[in-house]
Design an enzyme around this catalytic site. Structure first.
Site, PDB file in Angstrom:
ATOM      1  N   GLU A   3       0.864  -1.171   0.000  1.00  0.00           N
ATOM      2  CA  GLU A   3       0.000   0.000   0.000  1.00  0.00           C
ATOM      3  C   GLU A   3       0.903   1.224   0.000  1.00  0.00           C
ATOM      4  O   GLU A   3       2.111   1.107  -0.234  1.00  0.00           O
ATOM      5  CB  GLU A   3      -0.962  -0.042   1.187  1.00  0.00           C
ATOM      6  CG  GLU A   3      -1.816  -1.316   1.172  1.00  0.00           C
ATOM      7  CD  GLU A   3      -3.062  -1.253   2.037  1.00  0.00           C
ATOM      8  OE1 GLU A   3      -3.505  -0.145   2.361  1.00  0.00           O
ATOM      9  OE2 GLU A   3      -3.591  -2.322   2.389  1.00  0.00           O
ATOM     10  N   LYS A  51       0.293   4.539  -4.709  1.00  0.00           N
ATOM     11  CA  LYS A  51       0.814   3.189  -4.863  1.00  0.00           C
ATOM     12  C   LYS A  51       1.734   3.059  -6.072  1.00  0.00           C
ATOM     13  O   LYS A  51       2.146   1.956  -6.430  1.00  0.00           O
ATOM     14  CB  LYS A  51      -0.331   2.188  -4.990  1.00  0.00           C
ATOM     15  CG  LYS A  51      -1.253   2.132  -3.776  1.00  0.00           C
ATOM     16  CD  LYS A  51      -2.322   1.077  -3.995  1.00  0.00           C
ATOM     17  CE  LYS A  51      -3.301   1.023  -2.836  1.00  0.00           C
ATOM     18  NZ  LYS A  51      -4.308  -0.043  -3.036  1.00  0.00           N
ATOM     19  N   ARG A 247     -13.520  -6.617  -2.851  1.00  0.00           N
ATOM     20  CA  ARG A 247     -12.498  -6.834  -1.827  1.00  0.00           C
ATOM     21  C   ARG A 247     -13.158  -7.450  -0.599  1.00  0.00           C
ATOM     22  O   ARG A 247     -14.345  -7.235  -0.346  1.00  0.00           O
ATOM     23  CB  ARG A 247     -11.831  -5.508  -1.433  1.00  0.00           C
ATOM     24  CG  ARG A 247     -11.067  -4.824  -2.561  1.00  0.00           C
ATOM     25  CD  ARG A 247      -9.823  -5.581  -2.933  1.00  0.00           C
ATOM     26  NE  ARG A 247      -9.037  -4.875  -3.938  1.00  0.00           N
ATOM     27  CZ  ARG A 247      -9.193  -5.014  -5.247  1.00  0.00           C
ATOM     28  NH1 ARG A 247     -10.123  -5.843  -5.712  1.00  0.00           N
ATOM     29  NH2 ARG A 247      -8.429  -4.332  -6.089  1.00  0.00           N
TER      30      ARG A 247
END
Length: 257
Positions: A3, A51, A247
């Site tokens: 991350e 990211k 997710r």
């Protein structure tokens, strides 16, 4: 899971190892870039954007994204690699160091003047000096989707991934499916910024303050285990902007209401 804090640390290591040095080895192991060669050019800097990682070499920028499993290693000349060579996707070497990118899901080379085409869509980044809380709050508050989905959208705020989204919402006591406009976006971001900045310089990410294995998260990856605060069983489900971007979400039904 890579991350924003992972990319920040990777960029710092690469900057220390390569900055100001001449490239003596350049190898991109992806078909569309296999013939691109920056040997002889100088590494001007390595910077993170959310990211994304930007390695500026000569007049070009080598752009990479770690996605789920990518990582950059730095080795001394001749040192044995800690990952299999077949997983290497990018190699940038100098007389003093060798940087190897393994399992990189995205690699591009663009003129540095054009690198904005790759990253200018990103929202404010809490690990950059130009972090803009007001703008990030505006973007997050204007997103009508569930707050968990909105936090993961890099156009709202750059750097937070699924682990951060789950942990931020637990600390704030918010159900992941709550519409983002119904939440206090500024307070959510305040928690998230403090979390990611605290983890920025740690070798092992932790949200609880305890970095021991199995003790570093409040809810992430803890389905059916007891909540660390109240003892209630942690629940999980899937949530996403669409069917291809779902997710795993985790929450405590008592602490997050």
């Amino acid at each position: 899971m890579p991350e924003g804090d992972t990319v920040f640390r990777a960029a710092a290591r690469l900057q220390t190892a390569l900055h100001g040095q001449e490239v003596t080895r350049f190898d991109l192991r992806v078909p569309q870039l296999a013939t691109f060669d920056l040997t002889g050019q100088v590494v001007h800097g390595v910077v993170p954007r959310g990211k994304h990682l930007l390695m500026r070499i000569g007049e070009y920028t080598l752009h990479s994204h770690l996605k789920m499993e990518g990582e950059w290693h730095v080795y001394r000349p001749g040192e044995k690699w800690r990952a299999p060579a077949f997983k290497a996707r990018a190699i940038v070497g100098t007389s003093q160091a060798l940087a190897v990118g393994f399992d990189l899901a995205m690699i591009d080379v663009v003129a540095t003047r054009d690198e904005g085409e790759l990253v200018d869509y990103l929202g404010p980044d809490p690990l950059r000096e130009d972090w803009n809380l007001a703008e990030a709050t505006r973007r997050l508050s204007a997103d009508s989707r569930p707050i968990h989905v909105a936090l993961l959208d890099q156009r709202n705020v750059a750097g937070f991934g699924n682990e951060y989204a789950n942990e931020i919402l637990f600390v704030r006591g918010i159900l992941p499916a709550t519409p983002a406009p119904d939440t206090d976006a500024a307070a959510i971001l305040d928690v998230g910024v403090r979390m990611i900045r605290a983890n920025r310089d740690r070798s092992a990410r932790t949200f609880t303050g305890d970095s021991r294995r199995g003790r570093s998260t409040w809810v992430y990856g803890r389905e059916n285990r007891s909540c660390r605060r109240c003892g209630t069983r942690i629940l999980s489900a899937e949530l996403g902007a669409n069917a291809t971007s779902t997710r795993n979400v985790f929450w405590c039904p008592r602490c997050q209401t």
